[in-house]
Design an enzyme around this catalytic site. Structure first.
Site, PDB file in Angstrom:
ATOM      1  N   THR A   1      -4.166  -2.110   8.100  1.00  0.00           N
ATOM      2  CA  THR A   1      -3.367  -2.050   6.872  1.00  0.00           C
ATOM      3  C   THR A   1      -2.853  -3.439   6.513  1.00  0.00           C
ATOM      4  O   THR A   1      -2.581  -4.240   7.409  1.00  0.00           O
ATOM      5  CB  THR A   1      -2.187  -1.075   7.091  1.00  0.00           C
ATOM      6  OG1 THR A   1      -2.714   0.222   7.357  1.00  0.00           O
ATOM      7  CG2 THR A   1      -1.276  -1.016   5.877  1.00  0.00           C
TER       8      THR A   1
ATOM      9  N   SER B   1      -2.733  -6.911   3.503  1.00  0.00           N
ATOM     10  CA  SER B   1      -3.549  -7.708   2.575  1.00  0.00           C
ATOM     11  C   SER B   1      -4.645  -8.507   3.278  1.00  0.00           C
ATOM     12  O   SER B   1      -5.676  -8.794   2.662  1.00  0.00           O
ATOM     13  CB  SER B   1      -2.636  -8.667   1.803  1.00  0.00           C
ATOM     14  OG  SER B   1      -2.004  -9.580   2.697  1.00  0.00           O
ATOM     15  N   THR B   2      -4.471  -8.833   4.532  1.00  0.00           N
ATOM     16  CA  THR B   2      -5.510  -9.618   5.212  1.00  0.00           C
ATOM     17  C   THR B   2      -6.670  -8.715   5.613  1.00  0.00           C
ATOM     18  O   THR B   2      -7.839  -9.011   5.362  1.00  0.00           O
ATOM     19  CB  THR B   2      -4.937 -10.336   6.455  1.00  0.00           C
ATOM     20  OG1 THR B   2      -3.717 -10.986   6.098  1.00  0.00           O
ATOM     21  CG2 THR B   2      -5.928 -11.350   6.995  1.00  0.00           C
TER      22      THR B   2
ATOM     23  N   ASP C   1       2.211  -9.426  11.590  1.00  0.00           N
ATOM     24  CA  ASP C   1       3.279 -10.229  10.991  1.00  0.00           C
ATOM     25  C   ASP C   1       3.545 -11.482  11.799  1.00  0.00           C
ATOM     26  O   ASP C   1       3.940 -12.505  11.270  1.00  0.00           O
ATOM     27  CB  ASP C   1       4.557  -9.381  10.895  1.00  0.00           C
ATOM     28  CG  ASP C   1       4.345  -8.175  10.009  1.00  0.00           C
ATOM     29  OD1 ASP C   1       3.930  -8.365   8.843  1.00  0.00           O
ATOM     30  OD2 ASP C   1       4.510  -7.046  10.486  1.00  0.00           O
TER      31      ASP C   1
ATOM     32  N   LYS D   1       3.956  -6.215  14.507  1.00  0.00           N
ATOM     33  CA  LYS D   1       3.341  -5.562  13.355  1.00  0.00           C
ATOM     34  C   LYS D   1       4.346  -4.609  12.735  1.00  0.00           C
ATOM     35  O   LYS D   1       5.401  -4.347  13.309  1.00  0.00           O
ATOM     36  CB  LYS D   1       2.074  -4.807  13.781  1.00  0.00           C
ATOM     37  CG  LYS D   1       0.887  -5.732  14.051  1.00  0.00           C
ATOM     38  CD  LYS D   1      -0.350  -4.992  14.531  1.00  0.00           C
ATOM     39  CE  LYS D   1      -0.807  -3.953  13.566  1.00  0.00           C
ATOM     40  NZ  LYS D   1      -1.034  -4.496  12.202  1.00  0.00           N
TER      41      LYS D   1
ATOM     42  N   GLU E   1      -1.396   2.506  13.169  1.00  0.00           N
ATOM     43  CA  GLU E   1      -2.154   1.292  13.527  1.00  0.00           C
ATOM     44  C   GLU E   1      -2.256   1.167  15.038  1.00  0.00           C
ATOM     45  O   GLU E   1      -3.327   0.946  15.592  1.00  0.00           O
ATOM     46  CB  GLU E   1      -1.472   0.048  12.954  1.00  0.00           C
ATOM     47  CG  GLU E   1      -1.614  -0.109  11.457  1.00  0.00           C
ATOM     48  CD  GLU E   1      -0.816  -1.295  10.931  1.00  0.00           C
ATOM     49  OE1 GLU E   1       0.267  -1.592  11.482  1.00  0.00           O
ATOM     50  OE2 GLU E   1      -1.284  -1.932   9.974  1.00  0.00           O
TER      51      GLU E   1
ATOM     52  N   LYS F   1       1.196 -16.862  10.414  1.00  0.00           N
ATOM     53  CA  LYS F   1       1.573 -15.773  11.341  1.00  0.00           C
ATOM     54  C   LYS F   1       1.700 -16.276  12.781  1.00  0.00           C
ATOM     55  O   LYS F   1       2.214 -15.568  13.641  1.00  0.00           O
ATOM     56  CB  LYS F   1       0.522 -14.659  11.290  1.00  0.00           C
ATOM     57  CG  LYS F   1       0.234 -14.112   9.908  1.00  0.00           C
ATOM     58  CD  LYS F   1       1.442 -13.419   9.326  1.00  0.00           C
ATOM     59  CE  LYS F   1       1.187 -12.788   7.974  1.00  0.00           C
ATOM     60  NZ  LYS F   1       0.205 -11.706   7.978  1.00  0.00           N
TER      61      LYS F   1
HETATM   62  O1  DER Z   1       2.040  -3.610   8.751  1.00  0.00           O
HETATM   63  C1  DER Z   1       1.248  -4.275   9.422  1.00  0.00           C
HETATM   64  O2  DER Z   1       1.288  -4.351  10.665  1.00  0.00           O
HETATM   65  C2  DER Z   1       0.238  -5.060   8.666  1.00  0.00           C
HETATM   66  O3  DER Z   1      -0.832  -5.357   9.473  1.00  0.00           O
HETATM   67  C3  DER Z   1       0.944  -6.229   8.085  1.00  0.00           C
HETATM   68  O4  DER Z   1       2.071  -6.561   8.742  1.00  0.00           O
HETATM   69  C4  DER Z   1       0.128  -7.463   7.920  1.00  0.00           C
HETATM   70  O5  DER Z   1       0.047  -7.564   6.564  1.00  0.00           O
HETATM   71  P1  DER Z   1      -0.547  -8.802   5.772  1.00  0.00           P
HETATM   72  O6  DER Z   1      -1.966  -8.970   6.307  1.00  0.00           O
HETATM   73  O7  DER Z   1      -0.507  -8.347   4.355  1.00  0.00           O
HETATM   74  O8  DER Z   1       0.338  -9.968   6.074  1.00  0.00           O
END
Ligand code: DER
Length: 231
Positions: A28, A30-31, A86, A102, A111, A129
Site C-alpha cells: 500500500t 504511493s511507492t 515510512d 510502516k 500489510e 525514508k
Molecule cells: O502505510 C504503509 O506502511 C505504506 O507502505 C506507507 O507508509 C508508505 O507509503 P509511501 O510509499 O506513499 O510513502
C-alpha cells in the site's frame, strides 16, 4: 515524501523480480503503486501472476491495472511481497538493519500479514525514508473500544499516543478492518524488537507498525538509479 522519480525507480525495479507463476503481495502507498502499475503492464504482456492486496487502495489499483487477485487462504504461499515503508534502518553495522516503521497509510495490519507470509519481502523506498535509527511515531491499530486503555499503556511505555484524525471526515481515521489508529511517538527507538514485543502484548492492540526482521531487501530509488540493500 521523496521524489516521484525516485519512488518510480524503486517500484519498477521491484516489479522486475516478479516471475511467471508468482503469487505477489501488493503493498500500500504511493511507492508500491509504481510496482503495481509495472506488474499490470507485465500482465498485459502475458505474465501469469496472482496478486494479494494489502488494503482497499491496493486492491482498487490492482483491479484497475488488471492484476488477477487472490487471497492468502486460496494459495499455497506467497512468493514475493512488495511494500513501502515510512522509515527503514539503513546501517549495516546494526542488528536492526532493515527494521521498518510502516503504517503511514493505516494499512499495516494486513500489510504485515502478507509481507510476513511471503518467501521474500522487498521494501521499495526513496532516500527520505532511510535512517540510522527509527524515530518516527509508531502507528498502532487498536480496537475502537480500546483506544483509551491502549493509550494509557503506551504512555507507561514512554510513548505519547495521538488518535489519528481523519482529514475529510469528522472524527478519527477508521481502518479497512474497522479499527482506529494511535500514532505513538517514542522518539529514537534503540531496541525496536523489544518495543514491538511490548506493544504486541497490550490487550486491544490489533497490530503495530514496527516490522523487525521481516524485510529481505530494500530497493532505494534515486534520481539516477536504484540501490539495493539486502539483509
Ligand atoms: O502505510 C504503509 O506502511 C505504506 O507502505 C506507507 O507508509 C508508505 O507509503 P509511501 O510509499 O506513499 O510513502
Amino acid at each position: 515524501g521523496g521524489s516521484d522519480a525516485a519512488k518510480r525507480q524503486a517500484g519498477e525495479r521491484a516489479a522486475e523480480a516478479v516471475e511467471d507463476g508468482f503469487v505477489v503481495g501488493l503493498g500500500t502507498g504511493s511507492t508500491t503503486a509504481y510496482a503495481i502499475e509495472a506488474i499490470g503492464r507485465a500482465v498485459d504482456d502475458g505474465l501469469d501472476v496472482r496478486g494479494i492486496p494489502t488494503s482497499f487502495q491496493s486492491r482498487q489499483l490492482a483491479l484497475e491495472v488488471g492484476i488477477p487477485l487472490t487471497d492468502l487462504d486460496a494459495v499455497d504461499g506467497v512468493d514475493l511481497a512488495i511494500d513501502g515503508a515510512d522509515q527503514v534502518v539503513d546501517d549495516a553495522d546494526t542488528a536492526t538493519d532493515g527494521a521498518l516503521i510502516k503504517g503511514g497509510g493505516a494499512a499495516h495490519a494486513r500489510e504485515k500479514l502478507v509481507d510476513a507470509a511471503a518467501d521474500r519481502f522487498v521494501v521499495v523506498a526513496d532516500p527520505s525514508k532511510l535512517t540510522d535509527r527509527l524515530d518516527r511515531s509508531v502507528p498502532v491499530e487498536v480496537l475502537p473500544d480500546a483506544h483509551t486503555v491502549v493509550a494509557d499503556r503506551v504512555r507507561e511505555l514512554g510513548g505519547e499516543p495521538t488518535l489519528r484524525d481523519a482529514e475529510r471526515k469528522d472524527g478519527p481515521v477508521v481502518t479497512d478492518n474497522g479499527n482506529l489508529v494511535l500514532d505513538c511517538a517514542f522518539g529514537p527507538i534503540g531496541d525496536p524488537d523489544d518495543l514491538a514485543t511490548r506493544l504486541s502484548r497490550i490487550p486491544g492492540v490489533v497490530e503495530h507498525g514496527l516490522f523487525v526482521g521481516l524485510a529481505d531487501a530494500t530497493y532505494v530509488g534515486t534520481d539516477d538509479g536504484v540501490e539495493v540493500r539486502t539483509y
